[in-house]
Design a protein around this motif. Structure first.
Motif, mmCIF file in Angstrom:
data_model
loop_
_atom_site.group_PDB
_atom_site.id
_atom_site.type_symbol
_atom_site.label_atom_id
_atom_site.label_comp_id
_atom_site.label_asym_id
_atom_site.label_seq_id
_atom_site.Cartn_x
_atom_site.Cartn_y
_atom_site.Cartn_z
ATOM 1 N N ARG A 169 0.895 -1.156 0.000
ATOM 2 C CA ARG A 169 0.000 0.000 0.000
ATOM 3 C C ARG A 169 0.933 1.205 0.000
ATOM 4 O O ARG A 169 1.839 1.302 0.816
ATOM 5 C CB ARG A 169 -0.883 0.005 1.241
ATOM 6 N N LEU A 170 0.727 2.097 -0.926
ATOM 7 C CA LEU A 170 1.653 3.210 -1.128
ATOM 8 C C LEU A 170 1.094 4.521 -0.598
ATOM 9 O O LEU A 170 -0.112 4.636 -0.388
ATOM 10 C CB LEU A 170 1.949 3.348 -2.625
ATOM 11 N N GLN A 171 1.990 5.478 -0.403
ATOM 12 C CA GLN A 171 1.597 6.833 -0.053
ATOM 13 C C GLN A 171 2.062 7.757 -1.165
ATOM 14 O O GLN A 171 3.099 7.525 -1.793
ATOM 15 C CB GLN A 171 2.213 7.265 1.272
ATOM 16 N N GLU A 172 1.286 8.797 -1.378
ATOM 17 C CA GLU A 172 1.621 9.767 -2.407
ATOM 18 C C GLU A 172 3.073 10.216 -2.254
ATOM 19 O O GLU A 172 3.531 10.507 -1.158
ATOM 20 C CB GLU A 172 0.679 10.964 -2.285
ATOM 21 N N GLY A 173 3.802 10.221 -3.360
ATOM 22 C CA GLY A 173 5.200 10.624 -3.336
ATOM 23 C C GLY A 173 6.180 9.477 -3.184
ATOM 24 O O GLY A 173 7.381 9.666 -3.375
ATOM 25 N N ASP A 174 5.709 8.269 -2.831
ATOM 26 C CA ASP A 174 6.615 7.120 -2.727
ATOM 27 C C ASP A 174 7.290 6.889 -4.077
ATOM 28 O O ASP A 174 6.662 7.003 -5.133
ATOM 29 C CB ASP A 174 5.860 5.839 -2.349
ATOM 30 N N GLU A 175 8.557 6.530 -4.015
ATOM 31 C CA GLU A 175 9.283 6.168 -5.223
ATOM 32 C C GLU A 175 9.271 4.658 -5.350
ATOM 33 O O GLU A 175 9.495 3.944 -4.369
ATOM 34 C CB GLU A 175 10.710 6.703 -5.171
ATOM 35 N N VAL A 176 8.979 4.179 -6.549
ATOM 36 C CA VAL A 176 8.890 2.744 -6.804
ATOM 37 C C VAL A 176 9.688 2.393 -8.053
ATOM 38 O O VAL A 176 9.907 3.232 -8.928
ATOM 39 C CB VAL A 176 7.420 2.282 -6.974
ATOM 40 N N ALA A 177 10.115 1.135 -8.107
ATOM 41 C CA ALA A 177 10.786 0.603 -9.288
ATOM 42 C C ALA A 177 9.892 -0.470 -9.892
ATOM 43 O O ALA A 177 9.279 -1.257 -9.169
ATOM 44 C CB ALA A 177 12.143 0.010 -8.915
ATOM 45 N N LEU A 178 9.816 -0.490 -11.190
ATOM 46 C CA LEU A 178 9.036 -1.481 -11.917
ATOM 47 C C LEU A 178 9.894 -2.711 -12.145
ATOM 48 O O LEU A 178 11.032 -2.611 -12.592
ATOM 49 C CB LEU A 178 8.610 -0.881 -13.259
ATOM 50 N N ARG A 179 9.352 -3.889 -11.802
ATOM 51 C CA ARG A 179 10.064 -5.146 -12.049
ATOM 52 C C ARG A 179 9.160 -6.038 -12.892
ATOM 53 O O ARG A 179 8.021 -6.307 -12.520
ATOM 54 C CB ARG A 179 10.435 -5.839 -10.739
ATOM 55 N N LEU A 180 9.697 -6.493 -14.019
ATOM 56 C CA LEU A 180 8.943 -7.327 -14.943
ATOM 57 C C LEU A 180 9.493 -8.742 -14.936
ATOM 58 O O LEU A 180 10.697 -8.944 -15.001
ATOM 59 C CB LEU A 180 9.041 -6.755 -16.364
ATOM 60 N N ARG A 181 8.591 -9.705 -14.874
ATOM 61 C CA ARG A 181 8.941 -11.121 -15.002
ATOM 62 C C ARG A 181 8.250 -11.599 -16.274
ATOM 63 O O ARG A 181 7.048 -11.805 -16.292
ATOM 64 C CB ARG A 181 8.471 -11.906 -13.786
ATOM 65 N N ALA A 189 15.738 -6.260 -22.189
ATOM 66 C CA ALA A 189 17.177 -6.553 -22.236
ATOM 67 C C ALA A 189 17.662 -6.804 -20.815
ATOM 68 O O ALA A 189 17.267 -6.111 -19.882
ATOM 69 C CB ALA A 189 17.931 -5.390 -22.860
ATOM 70 N N ALA A 190 18.519 -7.788 -20.656
ATOM 71 C CA ALA A 190 19.010 -8.168 -19.335
ATOM 72 C C ALA A 190 19.720 -7.018 -18.636
ATOM 73 O O ALA A 190 19.640 -6.876 -17.424
ATOM 74 C CB ALA A 190 19.931 -9.373 -19.448
ATOM 75 N N ALA A 191 20.413 -6.165 -19.376
ATOM 76 C CA ALA A 191 21.202 -5.096 -18.764
ATOM 77 C C ALA A 191 20.405 -3.815 -18.540
ATOM 78 O O ALA A 191 20.931 -2.830 -18.079
ATOM 79 C CB ALA A 191 22.406 -4.794 -19.650
ATOM 80 N N GLN A 192 19.151 -3.825 -18.868
ATOM 81 C CA GLN A 192 18.333 -2.630 -18.771
ATOM 82 C C GLN A 192 17.998 -2.312 -17.313
ATOM 83 O O GLN A 192 17.567 -3.187 -16.573
ATOM 84 C CB GLN A 192 17.048 -2.887 -19.556
ATOM 85 N N PRO A 193 18.175 -1.075 -16.869
ATOM 86 C CA PRO A 193 17.839 -0.733 -15.482
ATOM 87 C C PRO A 193 16.319 -0.707 -15.275
ATOM 88 O O PRO A 193 15.561 -0.452 -16.201
ATOM 89 C CB PRO A 193 18.434 0.660 -15.302
ATOM 90 N N ALA A 194 15.894 -0.971 -14.043
ATOM 91 C CA ALA A 194 14.473 -0.938 -13.706
ATOM 92 C C ALA A 194 13.976 0.501 -13.771
ATOM 93 O O ALA A 194 14.603 1.395 -13.204
ATOM 94 C CB ALA A 194 14.251 -1.505 -12.309
ATOM 95 N N PRO A 195 12.861 0.752 -14.463
ATOM 96 C CA PRO A 195 12.306 2.105 -14.494
ATOM 97 C C PRO A 195 11.860 2.543 -13.097
ATOM 98 O O PRO A 195 11.314 1.744 -12.339
ATOM 99 C CB PRO A 195 11.105 1.980 -15.423
ATOM 100 N N LEU A 196 12.099 3.800 -12.761
ATOM 101 C CA LEU A 196 11.727 4.354 -11.462
ATOM 102 C C LEU A 196 10.594 5.358 -11.645
ATOM 103 O O LEU A 196 10.589 6.117 -12.614
ATOM 104 C CB LEU A 196 12.924 5.041 -10.807
#
Length: 141
Positions: free
Chosen positions: A22-34, A67-74
């Protein structure tokens, strides 16, 4: 980031590493794809008002190659509830096609909170994998 296993989409809260919290406004998150081995992904967020926003790839008009070397979007989240949908395929998908698929969700799937049965899309063609997660973002106290 491309990770082996069943198709999934997750958001990791950066301050504590919690997955799909559960998030709060302004939280920073990273997207992880499987991706379960699929080559392309298109990730969108849909709010309870049926507004669809492309999250990944950055230009968002069609799937991007994983791509394996691609950073997770923030991302930094804003208040409101939403569902993140990730669609995986071997060839690129167009955003307008994905929006059509999301437009066929039952009306109760646009309510807040959404039921678990609303997190699956029945009309995706063979060869396309779908994963979704519903998230709530509260106002910061």
């Amino acid at each position: 980031m491309r990770v082996k296993g069943p198709p999934q989409v997750e958001l990791l809260r950066l301050k504590d590493g919690e997955v799909n919290p559960r998030l709060q406004e302004g939280d920073e998150v990273a997207l992880r794809l499987r991706s379960a081995g699929h080559r392309y992904a298109l990730v969108v967020a849909m709010d309870s008002g049926k507004q669809v926003e492309a999250l990944w790839p950055p230009r968002g008009h069609q799937s991007g190659e994983l791509a394996a070397a691609q950073p997770a979007p923030l991302f930094q989240v804003t208040q409101g509830d939403f569902v993140v949908h990730a669609l995986y395929s071997e060839t690129p998908l167009r955003l307008d096609t994905v929006q059509e698929w999301l437009g066929t969700l039952k009306p109760e799937c646009h309510a807040t909170p959404m039921s678990a049965s609303c997190l699956s899309l029945a009309n995706v063609p063979p060869g396309v994998a779908h994963a979704a997660v519903a998230l709530q973002v509260e106002a910061r106290p």
